[in-house]
Design a protein around this motif. Structure first.
Motif, PDB file in Angstrom:
ATOM      1  N   PRO A   1      81.520 -17.578  40.626  1.00  0.00           N
ATOM      2  CA  PRO A   1      81.360 -16.291  39.931  1.00  0.00           C
ATOM      3  C   PRO A   1      80.022 -15.609  40.228  1.00  0.00           C
ATOM      4  CG  PRO A   1      81.165 -18.123  38.389  1.00  0.00           C
ATOM      5  CD  PRO A   1      81.663 -18.693  39.677  1.00  0.00           C
ATOM      6  N   GLU A   2      78.958 -16.394  40.421  1.00  0.00           N
ATOM      7  CA  GLU A   2      77.660 -15.773  40.691  1.00  0.00           C
ATOM      8  C   GLU A   2      77.666 -15.068  42.043  1.00  0.00           C
ATOM      9  OE1 GLU A   2      78.038 -18.994  39.951  1.00  0.00           O
ATOM     10  OE2 GLU A   2      77.178 -19.210  37.929  1.00  0.00           O
ATOM     11  N   ARG A   3      78.248 -15.726  43.046  1.00  0.00           N
ATOM     12  CA  ARG A   3      78.303 -15.104  44.371  1.00  0.00           C
ATOM     13  C   ARG A   3      79.239 -13.903  44.369  1.00  0.00           C
ATOM     14  NH1 ARG A   3      78.439 -20.557  48.222  1.00  0.00           N
ATOM     15  NH2 ARG A   3      76.165 -20.864  48.272  1.00  0.00           N
ATOM     16  N   LEU A   4      80.318 -13.986  43.605  1.00  0.00           N
ATOM     17  CA  LEU A   4      81.201 -12.826  43.481  1.00  0.00           C
ATOM     18  C   LEU A   4      80.462 -11.677  42.815  1.00  0.00           C
ATOM     19  CD1 LEU A   4      83.927 -11.403  43.663  1.00  0.00           C
ATOM     20  CD2 LEU A   4      84.594 -12.544  41.526  1.00  0.00           C
ATOM     21  N   ALA A   5      79.711 -11.964  41.769  1.00  0.00           N
ATOM     22  CA  ALA A   5      78.938 -10.920  41.082  1.00  0.00           C
ATOM     23  C   ALA A   5      77.949 -10.262  42.023  1.00  0.00           C
ATOM     24  CB  ALA A   5      78.219 -11.509  39.875  1.00  0.00           C
ATOM     25  N   GLU A   6      77.304 -11.060  42.868  1.00  0.00           N
ATOM     26  CA  GLU A   6      76.356 -10.504  43.838  1.00  0.00           C
ATOM     27  C   GLU A   6      77.046  -9.582  44.831  1.00  0.00           C
ATOM     28  OE1 GLU A   6      74.637 -13.951  45.581  1.00  0.00           O
ATOM     29  OE2 GLU A   6      73.484 -14.489  43.775  1.00  0.00           O
ATOM     30  N   ALA A   7      78.225  -9.998  45.298  1.00  0.00           N
ATOM     31  CA  ALA A   7      78.969  -9.169  46.246  1.00  0.00           C
ATOM     32  C   ALA A   7      79.394  -7.858  45.600  1.00  0.00           C
ATOM     33  CB  ALA A   7      80.190  -9.927  46.756  1.00  0.00           C
ATOM     34  N   ILE A   8      79.821  -7.924  44.351  1.00  0.00           N
ATOM     35  CA  ILE A   8      80.241  -6.720  43.639  1.00  0.00           C
ATOM     36  C   ILE A   8      79.050  -5.789  43.417  1.00  0.00           C
ATOM     37  CG2 ILE A   8      81.071  -5.868  41.403  1.00  0.00           C
ATOM     38  CD1 ILE A   8      82.875  -8.351  41.288  1.00  0.00           C
ATOM     39  N   GLU A   9      77.904  -6.360  43.027  1.00  0.00           N
ATOM     40  CA  GLU A   9      76.709  -5.539  42.779  1.00  0.00           C
ATOM     41  C   GLU A   9      76.270  -4.824  44.047  1.00  0.00           C
ATOM     42  OE1 GLU A   9      72.233  -5.917  40.844  1.00  0.00           O
ATOM     43  OE2 GLU A   9      73.481  -7.705  41.084  1.00  0.00           O
ATOM     44  N   ARG A  10      76.291  -5.546  45.192  1.00  0.00           N
ATOM     45  CA  ARG A  10      75.913  -4.906  46.447  1.00  0.00           C
ATOM     46  C   ARG A  10      76.856  -3.756  46.787  1.00  0.00           C
ATOM     47  NH1 ARG A  10      75.180 -10.311  48.151  1.00  0.00           N
ATOM     48  NH2 ARG A  10      77.211 -10.258  49.210  1.00  0.00           N
ATOM     49  N   PHE A  11      78.121  -3.965  46.542  1.00  0.00           N
ATOM     50  CA  PHE A  11      79.144  -2.953  46.865  1.00  0.00           C
ATOM     51  C   PHE A  11      79.017  -1.727  45.967  1.00  0.00           C
ATOM     52  CE2 PHE A  11      83.507  -1.387  45.915  1.00  0.00           C
ATOM     53  CZ  PHE A  11      83.747  -0.768  47.119  1.00  0.00           C
ATOM     54  N   LEU A  12      78.845  -1.959  44.677  1.00  0.00           N
ATOM     55  CA  LEU A  12      78.809  -0.833  43.733  1.00  0.00           C
ATOM     56  C   LEU A  12      77.471  -0.124  43.711  1.00  0.00           C
ATOM     57  CD1 LEU A  12      80.802  -2.392  40.728  1.00  0.00           C
ATOM     58  CD2 LEU A  12      81.620  -0.796  42.455  1.00  0.00           C
TER      59      LEU A  12
END
Length: 259
Positions: free
Chosen positions: A248-259
Motif C-alpha cells: 500500500p505504501e508503494r501504491l500510495a507513492e505511485a498515486i501521489e506522483r501521478f496526481l
C-alpha cells in the motif's frame, strides 16, 4: 453505515471520509471481485493527508451491500458507481479501482467522461476473452474451508488479513459475505468479451499499476499505452495481483506522483 439505493433496488453500503483540511479533490475507490471496501484502509491515510475526500463502498453482491441483487452485469456495476458519483456530488472524481473494480472504473470513465477527472487502474485493463476464468474462480471459492474457525485461520488460508476482514462472524465460525454463484456470474461478460474499444474512448489522464508478480496479460499494459499513448504505467516490486494489500505504501507513492 450509510446506504444508497439504486434504480433496481440494490442497496450500496459506503463510507465517506473527509480530509483533515481543505479538500484538494475527490476519489472513489472500487474493490475487486469477492472483496470489500475495507481493503482500502491502508491507502486511506495517504489520500486523506493529501487533501482528498475519499468514498469507499461495497459493490453489489458484496459485503454490506445487497447480497443477491437483481443482476450482476458489467453495466449494473458501472451504473452503481455512477450513482455514487452523482448522488454524493463527487464529480469530477478520481477513480481508483483494483481488478474487477478497476474494470468497472474504466468502463465508467469511457461511458461518462464528464464524471471522471482521472483514472487509476490497479491490476486491471481491457483484457480479452478468458473462457476459463469463471470455472477457475468457482473452483477457488469452492476450495475455501468455510466456515473458518478464526480470523487467523482465514488469514493463513487467504493470504492477507485484508481478505479475512471481509468475512462475517456467525455462531459456527467466519463466513464470506457473498454468494459463490453471484461472484461467478459477475465474470460472465468479462470471460466472453474484450473491452479495447471502451478503453480507446477513455479521455482522462490514466495510470496503470501492475504488480511485479501480478496477473495482467504480459503485453496488456504495453498495448494499452500503444492505443492511448499518454497512459502512464508503473510496476510495483514485490507485489502480486493485490497491490493495494501487499504494497500500500508503494501504491500510495505511485498515486501521489501521478496526481
Amino acid at each position: 453505515m450509510p446506504h444508497l439505493t439504486t434504480s433496481d433496488g440494490t442497496h450500496l453500503a459506503y463510507r465517506d471520509h473527509a480530509p483533515p483540511g481543505p479538500t484538494a479533490g475527490k476519489t472513489l475507490l472500487l474493490h475487486g471481485l469477492a472483496g470489500h471496501m475495507g481493503e482500502w484502509d491502508a491507502l486511506l491515510p495517504a489520500l486523506l493527508t493529501s487533501g482528498f475526500r475519499v468514498v469507499t463502498y461495497d459493490a453489489r453482491a458484496h459485503g454490506a451491500s445487497t447480497r443477491r441483487p437483481p443482476t450482476v452485469t458489467r453495466q449494473s456495476y458501472v451504473d452503481d458507481a455512477a450513482t455514487l458519483v452523482t448522488e454524493l456530488a463527487l464529480a469530477p472524481v478520481t477513480l481508483i479501482g483494483q481488478s474487477l473494480g478497476g474494470h468497472t472504473a474504466m468502463l465508467l470513465a469511457s461511458a461518462r467522461p464528464e464524471l471522471v477527472d482521472a483514472l487509476i487502474l490497479v491490476e486491471a485493463g481491457p483484457a480479452g476473452p478468458s473462457p476459463e476464468v469463471p470455472a477457475q474462480i468457482g473452483g477457488w471459492l469452492d476450495s475455501w474451508p468455510t466456515p473458518f474457525r478464526s480470523l487467523e485461520e482465514a488469514e493463513g488460508f487467504l493470504g492477507h488479513e485484508g481478505w479475512a476482514r471481509g468475512l462475517e462472524e456467525r455462531a459456527d465460525g467466519w463466513w464470506p459475505r457473498f454468494d459463490r454463484d453471484r461472484m461467478v456470474d459477475s465474470l460472465t461478460e468479462l470471460a466472453e468479451n474484450a473491452y479495447w474499444q471502451e478503453w480507446s474512448r477513455v479521455s482522462c489522464p490514466t495510470l496503470v499499476v501492475q504488480g511485479e508478480k501480478g496477473t495482467m496479460r504480459p503485453t496488456e499494459a504495453t498495448d494499452m499505452r500503444a492505443l492511448r499513448p499518454g497512459t502512464r504505467v508503473t510496476v510495483v516490486p514485490d507485489a502480486g495481483h493485490d497491490v493495494h494489500l501487499e504494497q500500500p505504501e508503494r501504491l500510495a507513492e505511485a498515486i501521489e506522483r501521478f496526481l
